[in-house]
Enzyme design. Structure first.
Site, PDB file in Angstrom:
ATOM      1  N   GLU A   2       0.821  -1.204   0.000  1.00 56.67           N
ATOM      2  CA  GLU A   2       0.000   0.000   0.000  1.00 56.67           C
ATOM      3  C   GLU A   2       0.864   1.268   0.000  1.00 56.67           C
ATOM      4  OE1 GLU A   2      -4.135  -1.577   1.993  1.00 56.67           O
ATOM      5  OE2 GLU A   2      -2.665  -0.716   3.343  1.00 56.67           O
ATOM      6  N   CYS A  50       3.634   8.563   1.423  1.00 54.80           N
ATOM      7  CA  CYS A  50       4.066   7.610   2.435  1.00 54.80           C
ATOM      8  C   CYS A  50       4.248   6.277   1.714  1.00 54.80           C
ATOM      9  CB  CYS A  50       2.957   7.550   3.488  1.00 54.80           C
ATOM     10  SG  CYS A  50       3.272   6.428   4.829  1.00 54.80           S
ATOM     11  N   CYS A  89       5.317  -6.801   7.290  1.00 54.40           N
ATOM     12  CA  CYS A  89       6.381  -6.376   8.198  1.00 54.40           C
ATOM     13  C   CYS A  89       6.610  -7.477   9.222  1.00 54.40           C
ATOM     14  CB  CYS A  89       5.981  -5.088   8.923  1.00 54.40           C
ATOM     15  SG  CYS A  89       7.298  -4.406   9.955  1.00 54.40           S
ATOM     16  N   CYS A 149       4.877  -5.202  15.921  1.00 58.13           N
ATOM     17  CA  CYS A 149       4.410  -4.259  16.955  1.00 58.13           C
ATOM     18  C   CYS A 149       2.925  -4.544  17.216  1.00 58.13           C
ATOM     19  CB  CYS A 149       4.615  -2.819  16.495  1.00 58.13           C
ATOM     20  SG  CYS A 149       6.356  -2.431  16.184  1.00 58.13           S
ATOM     21  N   CYS A 171      -1.988   6.142   9.964  1.00 55.82           N
ATOM     22  CA  CYS A 171      -0.795   5.493  10.502  1.00 55.82           C
ATOM     23  C   CYS A 171      -1.139   4.162  11.145  1.00 55.82           C
ATOM     24  CB  CYS A 171      -0.143   6.369  11.565  1.00 55.82           C
ATOM     25  SG  CYS A 171       0.359   7.955  10.939  1.00 55.82           S
TER      26      CYS A 171
HETATM   27  N1  SAH Z   1       8.579   0.225  10.612  1.00 56.92           N
HETATM   28  C1  SAH Z   1       8.831   1.634  10.546  1.00 56.92           C
HETATM   29  C2  SAH Z   1       8.086   2.301   9.413  1.00 56.92           C
HETATM   30  C3  SAH Z   1       6.571   2.266   9.552  1.00 56.92           C
HETATM   31  S1  SAH Z   1       6.068   3.847   9.995  1.00 56.92           S
HETATM   32  C4  SAH Z   1       8.496   2.268  11.878  1.00 56.92           C
HETATM   33  O1  SAH Z   1       7.891   1.610  12.698  1.00 56.92           O
HETATM   34  O2  SAH Z   1       8.882   3.390  12.110  1.00 56.92           O
HETATM   35  C5  SAH Z   1       4.469   3.624  10.595  1.00 56.92           C
HETATM   36  C6  SAH Z   1       4.263   4.490  11.818  1.00 56.92           C
HETATM   37  O3  SAH Z   1       2.923   4.313  12.301  1.00 56.92           O
HETATM   38  C7  SAH Z   1       5.163   4.070  12.949  1.00 56.92           C
HETATM   39  O4  SAH Z   1       5.546   5.193  13.697  1.00 56.92           O
HETATM   40  C8  SAH Z   1       4.255   3.182  13.750  1.00 56.92           C
HETATM   41  O5  SAH Z   1       4.693   3.001  15.061  1.00 56.92           O
HETATM   42  C9  SAH Z   1       2.962   3.940  13.651  1.00 56.92           C
HETATM   43  N2  SAH Z   1       1.792   3.133  13.967  1.00 56.92           N
HETATM   44  C10 SAH Z   1       1.654   1.805  13.838  1.00 56.92           C
HETATM   45  N3  SAH Z   1       0.437   1.413  14.210  1.00 56.92           N
HETATM   46  C11 SAH Z   1      -0.222   2.526  14.576  1.00 56.92           C
HETATM   47  C12 SAH Z   1      -1.549   2.775  15.031  1.00 56.92           C
HETATM   48  N4  SAH Z   1      -2.419   1.778  15.175  1.00 56.92           N
HETATM   49  N5  SAH Z   1      -1.903   4.052  15.301  1.00 56.92           N
HETATM   50  C13 SAH Z   1      -1.025   5.059  15.131  1.00 56.92           C
HETATM   51  N6  SAH Z   1       0.240   4.894  14.684  1.00 56.92           N
HETATM   52  C14 SAH Z   1       0.634   3.629  14.421  1.00 56.92           C
END
Ligand code: SAH
Length: 353
Positions: free
Chosen positions: A96, A109, A116, A120, A336
Protein backbone atom coordinates in the site's frame (compact mmCIF):
# COMPACT_ATOMS: atom_id res chain seq x y z
CA UNK A 1 25.46 -3.36 -4.65
CA UNK A 2 24.25 -2.55 -8.14
CA UNK A 3 20.61 -1.89 -8.78
CA UNK A 4 20.38 -5.10 -10.75
CA UNK A 5 21.63 -7.05 -7.75
CA UNK A 6 19.01 -5.43 -5.59
CA UNK A 7 16.21 -6.24 -7.95
CA UNK A 8 15.57 -9.66 -6.51
CA UNK A 9 12.58 -11.52 -7.85
CA UNK A 10 10.67 -8.36 -8.65
CA UNK A 11 11.53 -6.44 -11.74
CA UNK A 12 10.33 -2.94 -12.20
CA UNK A 13 11.43 -0.69 -15.05
CA UNK A 14 12.76 1.44 -12.18
CA UNK A 15 15.12 -1.38 -11.21
CA UNK A 16 17.12 -0.90 -14.41
CA UNK A 17 20.14 1.34 -14.50
CA UNK A 18 20.85 3.49 -17.57
CA UNK A 19 22.97 0.84 -19.23
CA UNK A 20 20.40 -1.91 -18.74
CA UNK A 21 17.68 0.32 -20.06
CA UNK A 22 19.88 1.01 -23.06
CA UNK A 23 19.89 -2.70 -23.92
CA UNK A 24 16.19 -2.45 -24.67
CA UNK A 25 16.92 0.36 -27.09
CA UNK A 26 20.06 -1.01 -28.71
CA UNK A 27 18.77 -0.49 -32.26
CA UNK A 28 17.81 3.13 -31.56
CA UNK A 29 19.82 6.34 -31.77
CA UNK A 30 21.79 7.05 -28.62
CA UNK A 31 19.53 9.90 -27.47
CA UNK A 32 16.61 7.50 -27.18
CA UNK A 33 17.74 5.96 -23.91
CA UNK A 34 18.19 9.44 -22.43
CA UNK A 35 14.73 10.38 -23.63
CA UNK A 36 13.16 7.33 -22.00
CA UNK A 37 15.11 7.86 -18.79
CA UNK A 38 13.92 11.46 -18.65
CA UNK A 39 10.34 10.39 -19.30
CA UNK A 40 10.52 7.88 -16.43
CA UNK A 41 12.37 9.97 -13.86
CA UNK A 42 11.48 13.53 -14.90
CA UNK A 43 7.88 13.05 -16.00
CA UNK A 44 6.95 9.86 -14.12
CA UNK A 45 5.60 8.17 -17.24
CA UNK A 46 5.14 4.48 -17.93
CA UNK A 47 6.52 3.28 -21.27
CA UNK A 48 3.02 2.93 -22.73
CA UNK A 49 2.42 6.61 -21.97
CA UNK A 50 5.53 7.89 -23.69
CA UNK A 51 3.78 9.38 -26.68
CA UNK A 52 6.92 11.17 -27.83
CA UNK A 53 8.38 7.77 -28.80
CA UNK A 54 7.70 6.20 -32.19
CA UNK A 55 4.80 3.81 -31.80
CA UNK A 56 6.73 0.56 -32.39
CA UNK A 57 9.39 1.54 -29.85
CA UNK A 58 6.77 2.47 -27.31
CA UNK A 59 4.87 -0.78 -27.81
CA UNK A 60 8.01 -2.85 -27.55
CA UNK A 61 9.12 -1.11 -24.35
CA UNK A 62 5.66 -1.36 -22.84
CA UNK A 63 5.61 -5.09 -23.51
CA UNK A 64 9.14 -5.64 -22.21
CA UNK A 65 8.92 -3.37 -19.16
CA UNK A 66 5.52 -3.54 -17.49
CA UNK A 67 5.25 -1.90 -14.05
CA UNK A 68 6.04 -4.21 -11.14
CA UNK A 69 3.08 -2.99 -9.13
CA UNK A 70 -0.35 -3.70 -10.50
CA UNK A 71 -3.16 -1.46 -9.21
CA UNK A 72 -5.79 -3.36 -7.24
CA UNK A 73 -7.78 -0.52 -5.67
CA UNK A 74 -7.62 3.21 -5.22
CA UNK A 75 -9.44 4.69 -2.21
CA UNK A 76 -10.02 8.40 -1.75
CA UNK A 77 -10.93 9.88 1.64
CA UNK A 78 -14.21 11.76 1.92
CA UNK A 79 -12.46 15.13 1.79
CA UNK A 80 -10.54 14.04 -1.31
CA UNK A 81 -7.20 14.91 0.24
CA UNK A 82 -5.87 11.44 1.08
CA UNK A 83 -5.47 8.71 -1.50
CA UNK A 84 -4.54 5.13 -0.77
CA UNK A 85 -3.44 2.67 -3.39
CA UNK A 86 -3.38 -1.06 -2.94
CA UNK A 87 -0.98 -2.77 -5.32
CA UNK A 88 -0.09 -6.35 -6.02
CA UNK A 89 3.36 -7.45 -7.12
CA UNK A 90 3.89 -10.01 -9.85
CA UNK A 91 3.91 -12.70 -7.15
CA UNK A 92 0.68 -11.40 -5.61
CA UNK A 93 2.38 -9.63 -2.69
CA UNK A 94 0.19 -6.78 -1.46
CA UNK A 95 1.60 -3.30 -0.95
CA UNK A 96 0.00 0.00 0.00
CA UNK A 97 0.95 3.62 -0.68
CA UNK A 98 -0.69 6.74 0.77
CA UNK A 99 -0.62 10.18 -0.83
CA UNK A 100 -1.53 13.19 1.30
CA UNK A 101 -2.47 16.36 -0.58
CA UNK A 102 -2.09 19.86 0.82
CA UNK A 103 -3.08 23.06 -0.97
CA UNK A 104 0.20 23.54 -2.75
CA UNK A 105 2.25 20.43 -2.04
CA UNK A 106 1.96 16.74 -1.26
CA UNK A 107 3.61 14.04 0.81
CA UNK A 108 3.80 10.38 -0.11
CA UNK A 109 4.07 7.61 2.43
CA UNK A 110 5.77 4.66 0.75
CA UNK A 111 6.09 1.02 1.72
CA UNK A 112 9.48 -0.64 1.88
CA UNK A 113 8.29 -4.21 2.38
CA UNK A 114 5.17 -6.24 1.67
CA UNK A 115 4.04 -6.74 5.25
CA UNK A 116 6.38 -6.38 8.20
CA UNK A 117 8.21 -8.74 10.53
CA UNK A 118 8.53 -6.35 13.48
CA UNK A 119 5.27 -7.45 15.04
CA UNK A 120 4.41 -4.26 16.95
CA UNK A 121 1.27 -5.15 18.85
CA UNK A 122 -0.82 -2.12 17.83
CA UNK A 123 0.12 -1.97 14.14
CA UNK A 124 -2.10 -3.54 11.48
CA UNK A 125 0.83 -4.26 9.16
CA UNK A 126 2.65 -6.05 11.98
CA UNK A 127 -0.45 -8.04 12.82
CA UNK A 128 -0.60 -9.33 9.23
CA UNK A 129 3.02 -10.51 9.16
CA UNK A 130 5.88 -10.34 6.68
CA UNK A 131 5.83 -11.38 3.07
CA UNK A 132 8.91 -10.00 1.31
CA UNK A 133 11.19 -7.06 0.70
CA UNK A 134 10.31 -4.60 -2.05
CA UNK A 135 12.92 -3.93 -4.70
CA UNK A 136 14.29 -0.41 -5.10
CA UNK A 137 12.24 -0.13 -8.30
CA UNK A 138 9.03 -1.08 -6.53
CA UNK A 139 9.67 1.73 -4.05
CA UNK A 140 10.45 4.17 -6.88
CA UNK A 141 7.28 3.21 -8.74
CA UNK A 142 5.26 4.30 -5.71
CA UNK A 143 7.01 7.67 -5.72
CA UNK A 144 6.50 8.15 -9.48
CA UNK A 145 2.79 7.36 -9.32
CA UNK A 146 2.33 9.68 -6.35
CA UNK A 147 4.18 12.56 -7.96
CA UNK A 148 2.04 12.32 -11.06
CA UNK A 149 -1.16 12.16 -9.12
CA UNK A 150 -0.16 15.11 -6.95
CA UNK A 151 0.28 17.46 -9.91
CA UNK A 152 0.01 20.42 -10.21
CA UNK A 153 1.12 20.28 -6.61
CA UNK A 154 4.77 19.60 -5.94
CA UNK A 155 5.56 16.27 -4.32
CA UNK A 156 7.58 17.88 -1.57
CA UNK A 157 8.13 15.05 0.92
CA UNK A 158 8.69 11.32 0.90
CA UNK A 159 8.32 9.39 4.12
CA UNK A 160 9.20 5.72 4.53
CA UNK A 161 6.28 5.23 6.88
CA UNK A 162 4.15 2.83 4.90
CA UNK A 163 4.30 -0.93 5.28
CA UNK A 164 7.51 -2.51 6.42
CA UNK A 165 10.65 -1.72 8.35
CA UNK A 166 12.96 0.24 6.02
CA UNK A 167 16.08 -0.63 8.02
CA UNK A 168 15.36 -4.34 7.54
CA UNK A 169 15.54 -3.73 3.78
CA UNK A 170 18.35 -1.22 3.98
CA UNK A 171 20.19 -1.73 0.69
CA UNK A 172 17.09 -1.48 -1.48
CA UNK A 173 15.71 1.44 0.49
CA UNK A 174 19.00 3.24 0.18
CA UNK A 175 19.26 2.56 -3.57
CA UNK A 176 15.79 4.12 -3.87
CA UNK A 177 16.80 7.13 -1.76
CA UNK A 178 19.86 7.78 -3.93
CA UNK A 179 17.76 7.55 -7.05
CA UNK A 180 15.03 9.83 -5.69
CA UNK A 181 17.67 12.46 -5.05
CA UNK A 182 19.84 11.99 -8.14
CA UNK A 183 17.32 11.07 -10.83
CA UNK A 184 13.94 12.27 -9.60
CA UNK A 185 15.38 15.51 -8.28
CA UNK A 186 13.83 15.43 -4.81
CA UNK A 187 16.36 16.39 -2.16
CA UNK A 188 17.32 13.88 0.51
CA UNK A 189 16.48 16.62 3.03
CA UNK A 190 12.86 16.03 2.14
CA UNK A 191 13.05 12.29 2.66
CA UNK A 192 12.35 10.73 6.07
CA UNK A 193 13.29 7.18 6.98
CA UNK A 194 11.29 5.84 9.90
CA UNK A 195 12.44 2.92 12.02
CA UNK A 196 11.19 0.97 14.93
CA UNK A 197 14.74 1.18 16.30
CA UNK A 198 17.00 -1.10 14.27
CA UNK A 199 20.33 0.12 15.64
CA UNK A 200 22.64 -1.22 12.90
CA UNK A 201 20.47 0.61 10.38
CA UNK A 202 20.71 3.88 12.32
CA UNK A 203 24.49 3.45 12.43
CA UNK A 204 24.65 2.91 8.68
CA UNK A 205 22.49 5.94 8.11
CA UNK A 206 24.96 7.99 10.18
CA UNK A 207 27.70 7.05 7.74
CA UNK A 208 25.83 7.93 4.54
CA UNK A 209 26.59 11.19 2.79
CA UNK A 210 23.01 11.99 1.83
CA UNK A 211 21.28 13.87 4.66
CA UNK A 212 17.89 12.18 5.10
CA UNK A 213 15.74 12.74 8.18
CA UNK A 214 15.43 10.02 10.77
CA UNK A 215 12.22 9.20 12.62
CA UNK A 216 12.20 6.65 15.42
CA UNK A 217 8.92 5.06 16.43
CA UNK A 218 9.40 5.21 20.18
CA UNK A 219 5.93 4.90 21.75
CA UNK A 220 7.37 4.05 25.17
CA UNK A 221 10.31 5.46 27.09
CA UNK A 222 10.92 2.60 29.49
CA UNK A 223 12.02 -0.89 28.49
CA UNK A 224 9.29 -2.74 30.31
CA UNK A 225 6.48 -1.03 28.39
CA UNK A 226 8.40 -0.79 25.12
CA UNK A 227 9.16 -4.52 25.17
CA UNK A 228 5.42 -5.10 25.11
CA UNK A 229 4.53 -2.57 22.43
CA UNK A 230 7.59 -2.96 20.19
CA UNK A 231 9.07 -6.46 20.56
CA UNK A 232 12.31 -5.44 18.81
CA UNK A 233 13.10 -3.44 21.94
CA UNK A 234 14.20 -6.69 23.59
CA UNK A 235 16.99 -6.88 21.05
CA UNK A 236 17.80 -3.18 20.93
CA UNK A 237 16.91 -1.73 24.33
CA UNK A 238 16.33 1.94 24.95
CA UNK A 239 19.71 3.01 26.29
CA UNK A 240 21.44 1.58 23.20
CA UNK A 241 18.81 3.08 20.91
CA UNK A 242 19.18 6.50 22.48
CA UNK A 243 22.96 6.28 22.12
CA UNK A 244 22.60 5.39 18.42
CA UNK A 245 20.28 8.39 17.97
CA UNK A 246 22.82 10.62 19.69
CA UNK A 247 25.57 9.39 17.37
CA UNK A 248 23.33 9.90 14.35
CA UNK A 249 22.74 13.50 15.34
CA UNK A 250 26.38 14.14 16.08
CA UNK A 251 27.30 12.74 12.67
CA UNK A 252 24.56 14.30 10.57
CA UNK A 253 23.12 17.32 12.31
CA UNK A 254 19.79 16.30 10.78
CA UNK A 255 16.39 16.46 12.33
CA UNK A 256 15.54 13.58 14.61
CA UNK A 257 11.94 12.91 15.49
CA UNK A 258 10.21 10.45 17.74
CA UNK A 259 6.84 9.02 16.82
CA UNK A 260 4.49 8.41 19.71
CA UNK A 261 1.06 6.85 19.20
CA UNK A 262 -0.95 7.81 22.28
CA UNK A 263 -2.71 4.79 23.74
CA UNK A 264 -5.41 5.32 26.35
CA UNK A 265 -4.12 4.52 29.82
CA UNK A 266 -0.96 2.85 28.46
CA UNK A 267 1.52 5.53 27.42
CA UNK A 268 -0.39 8.79 27.91
CA UNK A 269 0.10 9.42 31.62
CA UNK A 270 2.12 12.31 33.08
CA UNK A 271 4.84 9.84 34.05
CA UNK A 272 5.11 8.76 30.39
CA UNK A 273 5.53 12.39 29.33
CA UNK A 274 8.29 12.82 31.90
CA UNK A 275 10.13 9.68 30.77
CA UNK A 276 9.82 10.74 27.15
CA UNK A 277 11.04 14.26 27.94
CA UNK A 278 14.08 12.81 29.70
CA UNK A 279 15.04 11.11 26.42
CA UNK A 280 13.86 13.64 23.83
CA UNK A 281 15.02 16.75 25.69
CA UNK A 282 18.78 16.13 25.72
CA UNK A 283 18.64 14.99 22.07
CA UNK A 284 16.65 18.05 21.00
CA UNK A 285 14.35 15.61 19.22
CA UNK A 286 10.97 16.61 17.92
CA UNK A 287 8.04 14.50 19.13
CA UNK A 288 5.16 13.69 16.78
CA UNK A 289 2.06 12.71 18.69
CA UNK A 290 -0.83 10.85 17.16
CA UNK A 291 -3.75 9.21 18.89
CA UNK A 292 -3.58 5.47 18.28
CA UNK A 293 -5.64 4.43 15.28
CA UNK A 294 -7.89 1.44 15.71
CA UNK A 295 -6.66 -1.89 14.32
CA UNK A 296 -8.41 -5.25 14.48
CA UNK A 297 -5.77 -7.05 16.53
CA UNK A 298 -5.36 -4.54 19.35
CA UNK A 299 -8.37 -3.66 21.40
CA UNK A 300 -7.13 -0.59 23.21
CA UNK A 301 -8.35 2.88 22.38
CA UNK A 302 -6.43 5.91 21.27
CA UNK A 303 -6.18 8.78 23.73
CA UNK A 304 -9.04 11.28 23.39
CA UNK A 305 -8.53 14.85 22.18
CA UNK A 306 -8.22 16.41 25.60
CA UNK A 307 -5.76 13.75 26.69
CA UNK A 308 -3.65 14.32 23.58
CA UNK A 309 -3.59 18.06 24.26
CA UNK A 310 -2.69 17.52 27.91
CA UNK A 311 0.17 15.20 26.96
CA UNK A 312 1.47 17.68 24.40
CA UNK A 313 1.26 20.56 26.87
CA UNK A 314 3.14 18.54 29.46
CA UNK A 315 5.93 17.89 26.94
CA UNK A 316 6.07 21.58 25.99
CA UNK A 317 6.22 22.50 29.68
CA UNK A 318 9.18 20.13 30.02
CA UNK A 319 10.91 21.90 27.15
CA UNK A 320 10.30 19.32 24.42
CA UNK A 321 9.06 20.27 20.95
CA UNK A 322 5.91 18.32 20.28
CA UNK A 323 3.22 18.52 17.65
CA UNK A 324 0.00 16.62 17.25
CA UNK A 325 -0.17 15.05 13.83
CA UNK A 326 -3.40 15.45 11.97
CA UNK A 327 -5.10 12.16 11.57
CA UNK A 328 -5.72 11.64 7.87
CA UNK A 329 -7.38 8.91 5.91
CA UNK A 330 -8.96 7.02 8.82
CA UNK A 331 -12.14 6.56 6.76
CA UNK A 332 -10.20 4.62 4.12
CA UNK A 333 -7.92 2.77 6.57
CA UNK A 334 -5.02 4.84 5.29
CA UNK A 335 -4.00 6.30 8.64
CA UNK A 336 -0.79 5.49 10.50
CA UNK A 337 -0.56 1.85 11.40
CA UNK A 338 -3.66 0.88 9.46
CA UNK A 339 -2.00 -0.37 6.30
CA UNK A 340 -2.80 -4.03 6.10
CA UNK A 341 -3.66 -4.86 2.50
CA UNK A 342 -6.66 -6.86 3.53
CA UNK A 343 -7.91 -7.44 0.02
CA UNK A 344 -8.91 -11.04 -0.57
CA UNK A 345 -6.29 -13.38 -1.89
CA UNK A 346 -3.42 -10.99 -1.38
CA UNK A 347 -0.69 -11.22 1.16
CA UNK A 348 -0.25 -14.92 1.83
CA UNK A 349 2.43 -15.33 4.41
CA UNK A 350 5.94 -16.51 3.71
CA UNK A 351 8.83 -17.28 5.94
CA UNK A 352 11.24 -14.47 6.65
CA UNK A 353 14.34 -14.85 4.53
N1 SAH B 1 8.58 0.23 10.61
C1 SAH B 1 8.83 1.63 10.55
C2 SAH B 1 8.09 2.30 9.41
C3 SAH B 1 6.57 2.27 9.55
S1 SAH B 1 6.07 3.85 10.00
C4 SAH B 1 8.50 2.27 11.88
O1 SAH B 1 7.89 1.61 12.70
O2 SAH B 1 8.88 3.39 12.11
C5 SAH B 1 4.47 3.62 10.60
C6 SAH B 1 4.26 4.49 11.82
O3 SAH B 1 2.92 4.31 12.30
C7 SAH B 1 5.16 4.07 12.95
O4 SAH B 1 5.55 5.19 13.70
C8 SAH B 1 4.25 3.18 13.75
O5 SAH B 1 4.69 3.00 15.06
C9 SAH B 1 2.96 3.94 13.65
N2 SAH B 1 1.79 3.13 13.97
C10 SAH B 1 1.65 1.81 13.84
N3 SAH B 1 0.44 1.41 14.21
C11 SAH B 1 -0.22 2.53 14.58
C12 SAH B 1 -1.55 2.77 15.03
N4 SAH B 1 -2.42 1.78 15.18
N5 SAH B 1 -1.90 4.05 15.30
C13 SAH B 1 -1.03 5.06 15.13
N6 SAH B 1 0.24 4.89 14.68
C14 SAH B 1 0.63 3.63 14.42
Amino acid sequence: MTRAALRGAARSPYDLDREELGHYLADQPAYRARQVWQAMYGHDLRPDEMTALPRPVRDRLAAALPPALHLETESVSSDGQTIKWLWSGADGAAVETVLMLYPDRATVCVSSQAGCAMNCSFCATGQAGFRRHLSAGEILEQVAVARRRARPRRLSNIVFMGMGEPMANYDRVWAAVECIQADMGISARHITVSTVGVIPGIRRLSRETLPVNLAVSLHAANDELRNRLVPLNKRYPLDHLVEACRQYQAAKGRRLSFEWALIDGINDRPADARELAAIAGPLGAHVNLIPLNPTPGYRVRGTDRDGVRRFRDELLRLGVNATVRRNRGTDIDAACGQLAARSAGLGAREELT
